[in-house]
Design a protein around this motif. Structure first.
Motif, PDB file in Angstrom:
ATOM      1  N   SER A  52       0.834  -1.214   0.000  1.00  0.00           N
ATOM      2  CA  SER A  52       0.000   0.000   0.000  1.00  0.00           C
ATOM      3  C   SER A  52       0.864   1.257   0.000  1.00  0.00           C
ATOM      4  CB  SER A  52      -0.928  -0.018   1.218  1.00  0.00           C
ATOM      5  OG  SER A  52      -1.695   1.176   1.282  1.00  0.00           O
ATOM      6  N   THR A  56       2.595   1.657  -3.531  1.00  0.00           N
ATOM      7  CA  THR A  56       1.743   1.913  -4.700  1.00  0.00           C
ATOM      8  C   THR A  56       0.742   3.044  -4.493  1.00  0.00           C
ATOM      9  OG1 THR A  56       0.117   0.291  -3.911  1.00  0.00           O
ATOM     10  CG2 THR A  56       1.889  -0.506  -5.354  1.00  0.00           C
ATOM     11  N   VAL A  81      -1.982   2.769  -3.171  1.00  0.00           N
ATOM     12  CA  VAL A  81      -3.327   2.183  -3.196  1.00  0.00           C
ATOM     13  C   VAL A  81      -3.748   1.974  -1.750  1.00  0.00           C
ATOM     14  CG1 VAL A  81      -4.755   0.249  -3.942  1.00  0.00           C
ATOM     15  CG2 VAL A  81      -2.896   1.084  -5.405  1.00  0.00           C
ATOM     16  N   ILE A  95      -8.457  -1.328  -0.102  1.00  0.00           N
ATOM     17  CA  ILE A  95      -8.610  -1.764  -1.492  1.00  0.00           C
ATOM     18  C   ILE A  95      -7.652  -2.914  -1.784  1.00  0.00           C
ATOM     19  CG2 ILE A  95      -8.326  -1.019  -3.889  1.00  0.00           C
ATOM     20  CD1 ILE A  95      -9.318   1.699  -3.111  1.00  0.00           C
ATOM     21  N   VAL A  96      -6.421  -2.864  -1.230  1.00  0.00           N
ATOM     22  CA  VAL A  96      -5.484  -3.977  -1.440  1.00  0.00           C
ATOM     23  C   VAL A  96      -6.051  -5.258  -0.845  1.00  0.00           C
ATOM     24  CG1 VAL A  96      -3.153  -4.832  -0.949  1.00  0.00           C
ATOM     25  CG2 VAL A  96      -3.517  -2.397  -1.471  1.00  0.00           C
ATOM     26  N   CYS A 147     -13.069  -0.735  -5.830  1.00  0.00           N
ATOM     27  CA  CYS A 147     -12.247   0.006  -6.787  1.00  0.00           C
ATOM     28  C   CYS A 147     -13.035   1.118  -7.466  1.00  0.00           C
ATOM     29  CB  CYS A 147     -11.680  -0.937  -7.838  1.00  0.00           C
ATOM     30  SG  CYS A 147     -10.546  -2.173  -7.152  1.00  0.00           S
ATOM     31  N   TYR A 161     -10.847   1.521 -12.967  1.00  0.00           N
ATOM     32  CA  TYR A 161     -10.011   1.678 -11.781  1.00  0.00           C
ATOM     33  C   TYR A 161      -9.482   0.329 -11.293  1.00  0.00           C
ATOM     34  CZ  TYR A 161     -12.052   6.323 -11.769  1.00  0.00           C
ATOM     35  OH  TYR A 161     -12.451   7.569 -12.115  1.00  0.00           O
ATOM     36  N   HIS A 171      -5.566  -0.651 -10.711  1.00  0.00           N
ATOM     37  CA  HIS A 171      -5.014  -1.144  -9.451  1.00  0.00           C
ATOM     38  C   HIS A 171      -4.311  -2.494  -9.653  1.00  0.00           C
ATOM     39  CE1 HIS A 171      -6.659   2.157  -7.432  1.00  0.00           C
ATOM     40  NE2 HIS A 171      -7.894   1.701  -7.204  1.00  0.00           N
ATOM     41  N   THR A 202      -0.938  -1.871 -11.148  1.00  0.00           N
ATOM     42  CA  THR A 202       0.000  -1.276 -10.180  1.00  0.00           C
ATOM     43  C   THR A 202       0.481  -2.305  -9.166  1.00  0.00           C
ATOM     44  OG1 THR A 202      -1.117   0.859 -10.408  1.00  0.00           O
ATOM     45  CG2 THR A 202       0.253   0.551  -8.466  1.00  0.00           C
ATOM     46  N   LEU A 203      -0.460  -3.113  -8.635  1.00  0.00           N
ATOM     47  CA  LEU A 203      -0.078  -4.102  -7.635  1.00  0.00           C
ATOM     48  C   LEU A 203       0.807  -5.193  -8.242  1.00  0.00           C
ATOM     49  CD1 LEU A 203      -3.453  -4.478  -5.690  1.00  0.00           C
ATOM     50  CD2 LEU A 203      -1.447  -3.159  -5.028  1.00  0.00           C
TER      51      LEU A 203
END
Length: 278
Positions: free
Chosen positions: A43, A46, A48, A52-53, A64, A69, A73, A76-77
């Motif tokens: 988290s 990123t 985020v 949400i993670v 999300c 979106y 995510h 990105t993750l």
């Protein structure tokens, strides 16, 4: 039948690839654990948010806020845990009805078309307003000139009288000068049939009280340094001096030379004729 193998070992292999395939969230979670990272680490790296993670690793993409979106995510993750985001995105699209369609450009062009056009200044209206202002100014000037001419003619033809001249300034009445205190010469010229006493605070201030022969109060108050008071009566003046050392007395035009001490209280009475303290 083969020796050493049971019937179960001889059954054909089943295709369990779909069941064995990891979900998007599970794949991200295992990759994170294998990289030795916590959810907080991912988290922070990123940006985020932590809930949400957790939701994505549990295959819950509702937080999300939409497919666009969610795909962002996931990309990105995946990069944060060293995974190729391509297969994960393809799997997410297959599980959620395909890749979202791009936003059509028509509404943008439509909004651009209905934007109001910028107009330049209305020069015609400005010119009309300027002409009206000029005409009005010329008319006002002409009317004022005729009015001033008539006034000048009246002023030239008429001869104002001396008593009613408009330019004559009213005389300012001179304020009356305050009546001066009687001088020594005035005291010397005091009537012989009265007693005249002048009290002067020459060396400081002093409280004084003055009464006539009937006991009527002529003055009762503080006499400041440099001030003087003069009293007259047909028979007698009674004085009380709060600080006799600060006072100079003139009785019937003559100075009283008594040497009173500063701060001394004196009670005095003066009558007609030569000064004599009662």
């Amino acid at each position: 039948m083969s020796i050493g193998n049971s019937p179960e070992d001889e059954r054909p292999f089943e295709d369990v690839s779909d069941e064995a395939r990891l979900s998007v969230g599970r794949a991200l979670q295992q990759a994170r654990i294998a990289a030795g990272l916590t959810v907080d680490d991912v988290s922070n790296a990123t940006r985020v948010r932590l809930p949400i993670v957790h939701a994505i690793e549990a295959d819950d993409f509702a937080p999300c806020g939409g497919d666009v979106y969610a795909r962002g995510h996931i990309r990105t993750l995946a990069r944060a845990v060293a995974l190729d985001p391509g297969p994960l995105l393809a799997q997410y699209d297959a599980d959620h009805g395909g890749r979202p369609a791009p936003t059509p450009a028509a509404p943008l062009f439509e909004a651009e078309r209905i934007r109001p056009e910028r107009r330049g200044p209305n020069w015609t209206a400005a010119m009309v307003a300027a002409i009206v202002a000029v005409v009005g100014f010329v008319g006002f000037t002409a009317f004022k000139g005729e009015d001033d001419g008539g006034s000048a003619a009246v002023a030239e033809g008429a001869t104002p009288s001396a008593g009613t001249s408009a330019t004559t300034k009213p005389k300012t009445e001179k304020p009356e000068d305050p009546k001066p205190e009687p001088s020594d010469s005035a005291i010397a010229a005091a009537p012989q049939d009265k007693v005249t006493v002048r009290v002067s605070a020459a060396d400081g201030e002093s409280w004084i009280s003055a009464k006539d022969h009937t006991g009527g109060l002529l003055f009762d108050g503080l006499l400041k340094q440099g001030e003087s008071k003069t009293f007259q009566d047909s028979e007698r003046i009674n004085l009380v001096l709060g600080d006799a050392g600060a006072i100079q007395l003139y009785v019937n035009g003559k100075k009283i030379d008594d040497k009173w001490q500063p701060g001394a209280v004196e009670r005095l009475t003066y009558t007609k004729g030569d000064p004599q303290a009662g």
